[in-house]
Design an enzyme around this catalytic site. Structure first.
Site, PDB file in Angstrom:
ATOM      1  N   HIS A   5       0.834  -1.209   0.000  1.00 19.30           N
ATOM      2  CA  HIS A   5       0.000   0.000   0.000  1.00 19.30           C
ATOM      3  C   HIS A   5       0.871   1.262   0.000  1.00 19.30           C
ATOM      4  CE1 HIS A   5      -3.139   2.702   2.088  1.00 19.30           C
ATOM      5  NE2 HIS A   5      -3.576   2.461   0.858  1.00 19.30           N
ATOM      6  N   HIS A  47      -1.012  10.881  -2.468  1.00 14.77           N
ATOM      7  CA  HIS A  47      -2.350  10.429  -2.083  1.00 14.77           C
ATOM      8  C   HIS A  47      -3.369  11.558  -1.997  1.00 14.77           C
ATOM      9  CE1 HIS A  47      -5.550   9.312   0.773  1.00 14.77           C
ATOM     10  NE2 HIS A  47      -5.456   8.121   0.208  1.00 14.77           N
TER      11      HIS A  47
HETATM   12  O1  G3P Z   1      -5.982   0.573  -2.846  1.00 15.79           O
HETATM   13  C1  G3P Z   1      -7.054   0.971  -2.136  1.00 15.79           C
HETATM   14  C2  G3P Z   1      -6.799   2.045  -1.151  1.00 15.79           C
HETATM   15  O2  G3P Z   1      -5.521   2.567  -1.343  1.00 15.79           O
HETATM   16  C3  G3P Z   1      -7.837   3.113  -1.264  1.00 15.79           C
HETATM   17  O3  G3P Z   1      -7.772   4.013  -0.223  1.00 15.79           O
HETATM   18  O4  G3P Z   1      -7.220   6.167   0.777  1.00 15.79           O
HETATM   19  O5  G3P Z   1      -5.550   4.360   0.816  1.00 15.79           O
HETATM   20  O6  G3P Z   1      -6.075   5.489  -1.310  1.00 15.79           O
HETATM   21  P1  G3P Z   1      -6.595   5.042   0.022  1.00 15.79           P
HETATM   22 CA    CA Z   2      -4.798   4.253  -2.828  1.00 21.02          CA
END
Ligand code: G3P
Ligand code: CA
Length: 237
Positions: A5, A47
């Site tokens: 992630h 992000h």
């Molecule tokens: O990959 C899914 C997830 O990353 C979506 O939420 O806020 O971490 O971008 P976020």
């Molecule tokens: Ca994401």
């Protein structure tokens, strides 16, 4: 699939080259990352729609040029060891990782960035990454943007993101309507149960669950036979 992630956001400043390298070191199959667009229409890996949380600067991504945004420090907020880390352009990430490891690209807030899907399609075409067998997946919460992207680059698998407030999005009726352009239906871990995963699979989709940072959840998901797991700690086992 083991998916890091924002790279390995539990260990490094998210969405930076250090974070992606760490994820690779930890043996991920795919790097998850988020893209936004600058004033001069360059795709950058960050992000939030502002630089406030993850850099030493302030302001909206769309008000910076690529050169300006890359002057910011995107590492010190996390730890002084990462001082000087910068916001990567998507192009830099491709230079370093494309073809070597999978890349799961999240189109962040495409409604803020006109023609963002076209820009991503161009970038992928330039690098001959559009054939669908180059381990690129594109996902978003924005159905419209995904549909437009799919029309431009039909071979690249598409994932639709779902969070708790959007549970109606994956009604049987909606799932049927996704089948023309979506390959993955990707719900947030907090909404997942066995019935939901069965339903997603029944409709012919694969599923990648986010963001899984607890061992218990990991164990449960293995029993549900999900196709992918996204974690800040890709070495979680
Ligand atoms: O990959 C899914 C997830 O990353 C979506 O939420 O806020 O971490 O971008 P976020
Ligand atoms: Ca994401």
């Amino acid at each position: 699939m083991k998916i890091g992630h924002r790279g390995a956001a539990g260990y490094c400043p998210e969405n930076t080259i250090s974070s992606f390298k760490k994820a690779v070191e930890l043996g991920v199959d795919y790097l998850e990352l988020d893209i936004q667009m600058t004033k001069d229409r360059k795709l950058v890996v960050i992000h939030d729609p502002t630089v406030n949380r993850t850099t030493n600067g302030k302001g909206k991504v769309k008000d910076f040029t690529l050169q300006e945004i890359q002057r910011l420090d995107a590492g010190s907020w996390f730890h002084c060891n990462f001082a000087g880390e910068k916001i990567p352009s998507l192009s830099e990430v491709f230079d370093e990782f494309a073809g070597k490891i999978g890349i799961l690209i999240e189109l962040k807030k495409p409604s803020l960035y006109p023609l963002m899907e076209e820009k991503l399609a161009e970038e992928l075409e330039k690098r001959e990454l559009t054939s669908g067998d180059k381990q690129i997946i594109v996902q978003s919460f924005d159905r419209g943007a995904l549909k437009r992207f799919h029309e431009l680059v039909p071979a690249i698998p598409i994932g639709i993101l779902v969070k708790n407030t959007g549970v109606k999005m994956i009604s049987n009726k909606n799932l049927k309507s996704f089948s023309s352009f979506v390959s993955y239906v990707n719900p947030k871990i907090t909404m997942v149960n066995k019935r939901m995963i069965k339903r997603i699979h029944y409709h012919g989709f694969k599923t990648i669950i986010w963001t899984v940072n607890k061992k218990n959840d990991l164990r449960t998901l293995k029993n549900f036979h999900v196709e992918g797991i996204i974690s800040d700690f890709p070495d979680l086992s």
